[in-house]
Design an enzyme around this catalytic site. Structure first.
Site, PDB file in Angstrom:
ATOM      1  N   ASN A 148      29.010  68.682  44.879  1.00  0.00           N
ATOM      2  CA  ASN A 148      29.805  67.572  44.492  1.00  0.00           C
ATOM      3  C   ASN A 148      30.584  67.727  45.388  1.00  0.00           C
ATOM      4  O   ASN A 148      31.346  68.537  45.636  1.00  0.00           O
ATOM      5  CB  ASN A 148      30.244  68.619  42.918  1.00  0.00           C
ATOM      6  CG  ASN A 148      31.587  67.294  42.650  1.00  0.00           C
ATOM      7  OD1 ASN A 148      30.507  66.581  42.432  1.00  0.00           O
ATOM      8  ND2 ASN A 148      32.630  67.211  42.081  1.00  0.00           N
ATOM      9  N   GLU A 149      30.839  66.137  45.636  1.00  0.00           N
ATOM     10  CA  GLU A 149      31.973  65.437  46.578  1.00  0.00           C
ATOM     11  C   GLU A 149      32.019  66.496  47.976  1.00  0.00           C
ATOM     12  O   GLU A 149      33.112  67.494  48.118  1.00  0.00           O
ATOM     13  CB  GLU A 149      33.509  65.794  45.689  1.00  0.00           C
ATOM     14  CG  GLU A 149      33.526  64.415  44.461  1.00  0.00           C
ATOM     15  CD  GLU A 149      34.389  63.520  44.488  1.00  0.00           C
ATOM     16  OE1 GLU A 149      35.272  64.518  44.184  1.00  0.00           O
ATOM     17  OE2 GLU A 149      34.642  62.732  44.015  1.00  0.00           O
ATOM     18  N   GLU A 305      30.357  57.892  40.102  1.00  0.00           N
ATOM     19  CA  GLU A 305      31.946  58.288  39.208  1.00  0.00           C
ATOM     20  C   GLU A 305      32.822  57.103  38.989  1.00  0.00           C
ATOM     21  O   GLU A 305      33.054  56.074  40.468  1.00  0.00           O
ATOM     22  CB  GLU A 305      32.374  59.284  39.626  1.00  0.00           C
ATOM     23  CG  GLU A 305      31.700  60.800  39.269  1.00  0.00           C
ATOM     24  CD  GLU A 305      32.622  61.959  39.907  1.00  0.00           C
ATOM     25  OE1 GLU A 305      34.000  61.922  39.665  1.00  0.00           O
ATOM     26  OE2 GLU A 305      31.777  63.360  40.620  1.00  0.00           O
TER      27      GLU A 305
END
Ligand code: GLA
Ligand code: ZN
Length: 671
Positions: A148-149, A305
């Site tokens: 994630n990120e 997102e």
């Protein structure tokens, strides 16, 4: 092109593992109400999936996946490797990062693994592999979301050793390294690979984010980006062993500085990214970020997102006003998104994100403004999404964006502390945004022949082969624009000797003898041939013509009357050089000329303050018409009589769009 998904995914991050089971059924009911057709799960569950070194437990995730599958939801399955479990850090402290100040971190937070820790790599690979083995054949799993990120840096001893290996591979000999980093400066010559240390606060770091040797720091950034990319590739390859075809992505972050996303995108099946504009982010800046994310692969991307209402981590987390989330979503689609996903589907009960907006709020019911707006958008996308996914954005203008340049420019010590890479790109992008001219953000090694106009502000680092490629492009009729702080250094951050702008000098037909830095309170001006005078600031190149013609000259200081902006006829094309930072109008005047030479035109002929973007299929054109202005704006005439596919209504001549109103028009292609 063929879309990666059967339908436009509409959903987002979903964390049922943080909730008791009675809530899960309620979630399903509400997702169905809102038209949510997908959920991103398992983003931060490592500690649950692997409670100890020897034990794996997938029972809860099995239930989550089963429940979503039963409801017909498409699953974006994450690998959970972005936050370390406590037991792993306790047993193997080296999995944690060491920061810029040299402090080894304890257990805590997330995005916290040392990318070069063999222990982290082992357990992350193992987890990804077990997940793929278990869920890779599940028909509802339509996408893999690795980690994630990704981002951040580590300065630990493992990274230091890995850096030496990376450098050895790159430079082969110590002599080559000494030369590349210009280590005879301040007597830094090294004689052994083991003498190399990581560039942090304990070594070459200077005040702020500056460094004594930009060359070392740029190589560190490249190395760090590669190290983290290796983590991604490792999980990707582990997944591929058990799942041959489900697209694999990881969520990127727009103009995030830390990772060379053009290099990353080559390893990803589809780009996805997280869009979190602040309350004061210009809409054009958000458009730039979308265009960059689309440009990475020159393909539609996933909006992994966005918040349906507000963030929690900005200084001022303003609500999205009624209609704003919808308008933001359509802007995202207009610039190339094939999915609209939220962070998050249910608002968490504790910890730092409890004030982060969600589709389902703390009240837990569907009777909220946010839920209603999400549901309305869900119904619209259900209706029109299938026509849009897979369609392309075509652009004749390319703006170069390059992470090596980003790093190099911002590491320079002098001539001014105010120079920021994205700021400079933005000032040029903004002109095209306001004119509704479609732009592709392109890498420096792009096939330039696809574009009529290529804009490359602050092309500070001109790497091998670049000048030749740009010259060839212009010689064959292309229009190119660059300016101050361009062509100055090579890939190692050493100056191209023989006068600025180095290898671009012949093409630009000018020599920039000196670079003046203006304090924030100081201004100069550029004066165009027609007498128009525009302010300029920050930096002023003192320029001599070497074949180019003057477009504008400086208005004051000892270089008043000398060229500030130039245009050179080179082969069949033109090369512009802007020696300073003009006002918005100044930039517009230069770009207007350049667009004229390049014969670049906006998406529609009519001038309008509405944002108008176009996507295309083989046979259709899809126009997105958006109002981000505070006042009502008239629909451009070309759309009168066309059907708005959102409402099936025939659009009227002279009708107005209120702030955040949207129209979507689809029509057959003319040619
Ligand atoms: C990032 C993360 C999410 C969440 C959001 C909040 O995008 O990927 O896990 O923290 O920010 O805005
Ligand atoms: Zn490390």
């Amino acid at each position: 092109m063929k879309a990666k998904f059967k339908q436009m995914l509409y959903g987002g991050d979903y964390n049922p593992e943080q909730w008791p089971r009675e809530i899960w059924q309620e979630d399903m009911r509400m997702f169905n109400l809102a038209g949510i057709n997908s959920a991103t799960v398992n983003v931060f569950s490592w500690a649950k999936l692997q409670p100890s070194e020897e034990v794996y437990d997938f029972s809860e995730l099995d239930d989550i996946v089963d429940m979503l599958a039963k409801e017909g939801k498409q699953i974006v399955l994450a690998t959970s490797t972005a936050a370390l479990p406590a037991w792993l850090v306790k047993r193997y402290p080296e999995v944690s990062r060491t920061d810029y100040e040299g402090r080894r971190h304890k257990f805590g937070q997330r995005h916290n693994a040392c990318p070069n820790s063999p222990v982290y790599q082992h357990y992350a690979r193992e987890l990804a592999s077990r997940l793929a083995q278990r869920y890779g054949q599940n028909e509802n799993v339509v996408c893999w979301h690795v980690n994630n990120e990704y981002g951040g840096e580590c300065y630990c001893e493992n990274c230091e050793k890995a850096f030496r290996v990376w450098l050895r591979k790159k430079y082969k000999t110590i002599e080559a390294l000494n030369k590349a980093w210009n280590l005879s400066f301040w007597g830094h010559t090294i004689y052994d690979w083991d003498e190399i240390v990581l560039p942090n606060a304990l070594s070459e770091g200077l005040e702020g984010d500056k460094t004594a040797f930009a060359g070392i720091s740029i190589d560190y950034m490249r190395f760090n980006s590669d190290s983290i990319l290796n983590n991604f590739k490792m999980e990707r390859d582990a997944i591929r062993q058990y799942d041959k075809d489900t697209p694999i992505t990881t969520n990127l972050m727009g103009t995030f500085k830390g990772l060379d996303y053009f290099k990353w995108a080559k390893e990803m099946d589809i780009v996805s990214w997280d869009n979190y504009p602040g309350y004061d982010t210009p809409w054009g800046m958000t458009a730039l970020r979308h265009d960059l994310m689309r440009g990475l692969k020159d393909e539609p991307f996933m909006l992994m997102e966005q918040t349906p209402s507000q963030q929690n981590w900005q200084a001022y987390n303003s609500l999205k006003k009624p209609g704003q989330m919808r308008a933001q979503s359509y802007q995202t689609i207009a610039h190339g998104a094939d999915t609209i996903q939220f962070f998050q589907l249910r608002r968490s009960v504790g910890a730092c994100e409890k004030f982060h907006g969600a589709v389902i709020g703390h009240v837990g019911s569907e009777n909220t403004r946010v839920f209603r707006e999400v549901s309305e958008l869900g119904a619209e996308l259900e209706k029109i999404g299938k026509f849009i996914i897979g369609s392309r954005n075509e652009s004749k203008v390319g703006i170069m964006f390059d992470w090596d340049n980003y790093w190099a420019l911002e590491y320079t010590s002098g001539p001014t502390v105010d120079l920021k890479y994205v700021d400079q790109i933005w000032q040029y992008y903004e002109y095209f945004y306001k004119k509704n001219i479609s732009v592709s953000m392109i890498p420096v090694d792009a096939d330039l022949s696809r574009y009529d106009l290529v804009v490359a502000p602050v092309l500070y680092m001109v790497k091998e082969g670049m000048a030749e490629a740009i010259e060839e492009y212009v010689a064959k009729g292309g229009t190119f624009l660059t300016g101050f702080m361009s062509g100055i250094v090579d890939q190692s951050d050493n100056v191209h000797l023989g006068g600025y702008p180095g290898p671009l000098r012949k093409l630009a037909g000018i020599w920039a003898e000196e670079i003046d830095a203006l304090a924030p309170e100081h201004r100069n001006a550029i004066v165009f041939k027609d007498g128009t005078r525009e302010e300029c600031r920050m930096l002023c190149d003192v320029i001599h013509l070497e074949g180019a013609e003057e477009v504008a000259q400086y208005g004051s200081d000892f270089y008043a009357g000398t060229p500030a902006v130039t245009r050179n006829h080179f082969g069949e094309g033109y090369a512009y050089y802007v020696g300073t930072v003009p006002s918005e109008n100044g930039i517009a005047k230069v770009l207007e000329m350049a667009c004229g030479d390049a014969k670049v035109s906006p998406v529609i002929g009519e001038e309008t303050e509405l944002e108008v973007m176009r996507r295309e299929t083989e046979t259709e054109e899809i126009y997105f018409i958006l109002n981000f202005k505070d006042e009502e704006l008239v629909l451009p005439e070309v759309f009168a009589g066309k059907v708005d596919v959102l409402t099936d209504r025939v659009l009227e001549e002279g009708e107005k769009l209120k702030k955040y109103e949207v129209r979507v028009v689809m029509c057959p292609k003319l040619s």
